[in-house]
Motif scaffolding. Structure first.
Motif, mmCIF file in Angstrom:
data_model
loop_
_atom_site.group_PDB
_atom_site.id
_atom_site.type_symbol
_atom_site.label_atom_id
_atom_site.label_comp_id
_atom_site.label_asym_id
_atom_site.label_seq_id
_atom_site.Cartn_x
_atom_site.Cartn_y
_atom_site.Cartn_z
ATOM 1 N N UNK A 8 0.811 -1.221 0.000
ATOM 2 C CA UNK A 8 0.000 0.000 0.000
ATOM 3 C C UNK A 8 0.846 1.274 0.000
ATOM 4 N N UNK A 9 2.156 1.114 0.181
ATOM 5 C CA UNK A 9 3.042 2.270 0.317
ATOM 6 C C UNK A 9 3.241 2.976 -1.021
ATOM 7 N N UNK A 10 3.133 4.276 -0.997
ATOM 8 C CA UNK A 10 3.428 5.102 -2.170
ATOM 9 C C UNK A 10 4.460 6.149 -1.755
ATOM 10 N N UNK A 11 5.610 6.126 -2.424
ATOM 11 C CA UNK A 11 6.708 7.021 -2.049
ATOM 12 C C UNK A 11 6.864 8.075 -3.131
ATOM 13 N N UNK A 12 6.645 9.312 -2.761
ATOM 14 C CA UNK A 12 6.757 10.402 -3.728
ATOM 15 C C UNK A 12 8.199 10.534 -4.208
#
Length: 511
Positions: A197-201
């Motif tokens: 679920x992680x989204x890293x900008x």
């Protein structure tokens, strides 16, 4: 002969099994990563002599560390059975045996980085279970013996039945404890869910650069998929750290100590690059190497912020599972893209590759730089510490060496006479490759054509065409780096700082 006597080893074994199961469940419920059994197993790995450790790396892959756990379980089963026999005549000796085993587990747990009292709770619970369960079973075994002395069937059958029922119930508790621990402690499942679920900008998907392949079938993919990337570590159970729980401490010989949470880290500018990693235990022609698109935060800026003191020349890195490596401070602060990586090939790091954060340092072997699950960095001096692999005979510093391999044709291949297409890869991270040469049967070296590379930190594919006549032939390859240094043909083992020699294969040419 009393039939009850044969059941004393079984009593010891059942007591041991329920203690292990309950300690495992307690570790899971308390969110302690290392159950006593795992702590002992990883302690055994840490104490393994260098040659044995190298053999294990060469022989087993990461998943096969379970062989060690099985071996320890077999040894424990034998000890538990022996303790049961001792309890028949010398109760104190059986109790001493269980206490000694618990002591070994305590030492293993305390050897981990930053242990706490809660980490010892599973050991204490397991020891209490061992003693209480053995006492219960021993009581009913002694009643069985008294009944056998009475020599009446009416006395023997009820006591034997009660003992067997109690034994069955304890065995069921052991199974239930193991299942409860697995359900309650499924930290990996939770970590995997948070990872997905992680989204890293700032993290982007990789795009393989144009011209980096030579178009020869059989040469390994220029970009290594995550699932195919080699794995080397000492963890029995991979650390599963949630991003919200991760913290890095940078301390030691610095003007300013820094503590970073995961949110602090990913809020910084993200750097991305193609970087090839290879293991110091990779033999000539081996496959412990891979190339990926890494995303993270440059270490040079973080360390500059901490301001290392004069005289510091190293950083002692520590993993969440206690593994350590010593990295040259200069390599972390120069122009190379040394980073705290948070993503691999455009996705958050796989758990096996160090999720949520690991260290990547181009130009160094992984044993001195690639710290997975990194949680601590102490700025120090090489003279003041030793690390995991240096304690086992490897060099304190491990710059990569020029290397090259032949992948087409394969060793032992049958090929037709005439023009033969040869191809493979070469690497010298942080320096780059300027040329590759191929030799047939000790003749003249023939120059290969190199594919493009996006930087000096990745491997390069090469292709050459040689003429071969019918018969048996031998092919060799060597590389030349950007500084003009030619790969040595001197054969050296992987210990202490990486293998050397020309990759050589044999082929059969038909007319």
């Amino acid at each position: 002969m009393r039939t009850s006597r044969a059941w004393w080893p079984v009593a010891g074994l059942l007591a041991g099994a329920v203690g292990l199961a309950v300690s495992y469940a307690a570790a899971a419920l308390l969110h302690v990563r290392d159950s006593p059994l795992v702590a002992v197993a990883e302690g055994v790995i840490a104490l393994t002599p260098g040659p044995v450790a190298k053999w294990a790396i060469d022989t087993f892959d990461t998943s096969d560390k379970k062989v060690l756990v099985v071996g320890i379980l077999v040894l424990l089963a034998l000890l538990f059975g022996w303790f049961g026999r001792l309890a028949h005549r010398r109760w104190w000796a059986a109790v001493t045996g269980y206490v000694v085993l618990a002591g070994v587990a305590v030492v293993a747990v305390l050897a981990k980085p930053t242990p706490s009292l809660i980490d010892l709770a599973p050991v204490v619970v397991g020891l209490l279970c061992w003693l209480v369960v053995l006492a219960l079973l021993a009581e009913w075994l002694r009643r069985w013996e008294l009944a056998e002395d009475a020599a009446t069937r009416e006395d023997v059958l009820p006591t034997r039945r009660r003992f067997l029922l109690l034994s069955g119930a304890i065995a069921a508790v052991s199974v239930a404890g193991g299942l409860a621990g697995r359900i309650a402690g499924n930290a990996r499942r939770r970590a995997e869910q948070s990872r997905r679920l992680l989204r890293i900008e700032g993290v982007t998907a990789p795009a393989v650069p144009d011209g980096v392949t030579v178009g020869v079938e059989g040469v390994k993919a220029w970009q290594t998929p995550n699932d195919d990337f080699y794995l080397i570590d000492t963890a029995i159970i991979k650390p599963t750290v949630a991003p919200a729980d991760w913290e890095l401490r940078i301390h030691g010989m610095v003007e300013r100590e820094i503590r970073l949470t995961y949110a602090d880290l990913v809020a910084r500018e993200i750097t991305e690059d193609w970087i090839t990693l290879n293991c110091v235990s990779n033999e000539v022609g081996g496959d412990l190497i891979g190339n990926a698109w890494w995303s993270g935060v440059r270490l040079a800026g973080l360390l500059a912020q901490a301001k290392p003191l004069p005289g510091a020349d190293a950083v002692l890195q520590t993993s969440e599972d206690g593994w350590t490596c010593g990295t040259p401070l200069a390599a972390l602060m120069d122009e190379r893209n040394a980073m705290l990586a948070v993503a691999m090939n455009g996705e958050p790091l796989p758990i096996e590759h160090g999720f949520p954060v690991r260290t990547i340092v181009p130009g160094l072997y992984g044993y001195v730089s690639a710290c997975k699950w990194v949680v601590d960095m102490e700025v120090t001096r090489f003279d003041d510490f030793t690390a995991y692999w240096t304690d086992k005979g490897w060099s304190a510093q491990g710059p990569v060496k020029i290397a090259s391999t032949i992948e087409v044709p394969g060793d032992g291949a049958d090929v037709p006479a005439g023009e033969l297409v040869c191809a493979g890869v070469a690497w010298m991270q942080h320096t780059g490759i300027s040329g590759v040469e191929v030799q047939v049967d000790g003749g003249r070296w023939q120059r290969a054509v190199l594919a493009a590379t996006p930087n000096a930190d990745t491997w390069v594919q090469w292709r050459a065409v040689v003429d071969v006549a019918p018969g048996k032939h031998q092919l060799r390859v060597r590389a030349i780096d950007e500084q003009g240094r030619i790969q040595t043909g001197a054969v050296a083992d992987v210990v202490p700082d990486g293998a050397t020699g020309w990759h050589t294969i044999d082929i059969s040419v038909s007319g």
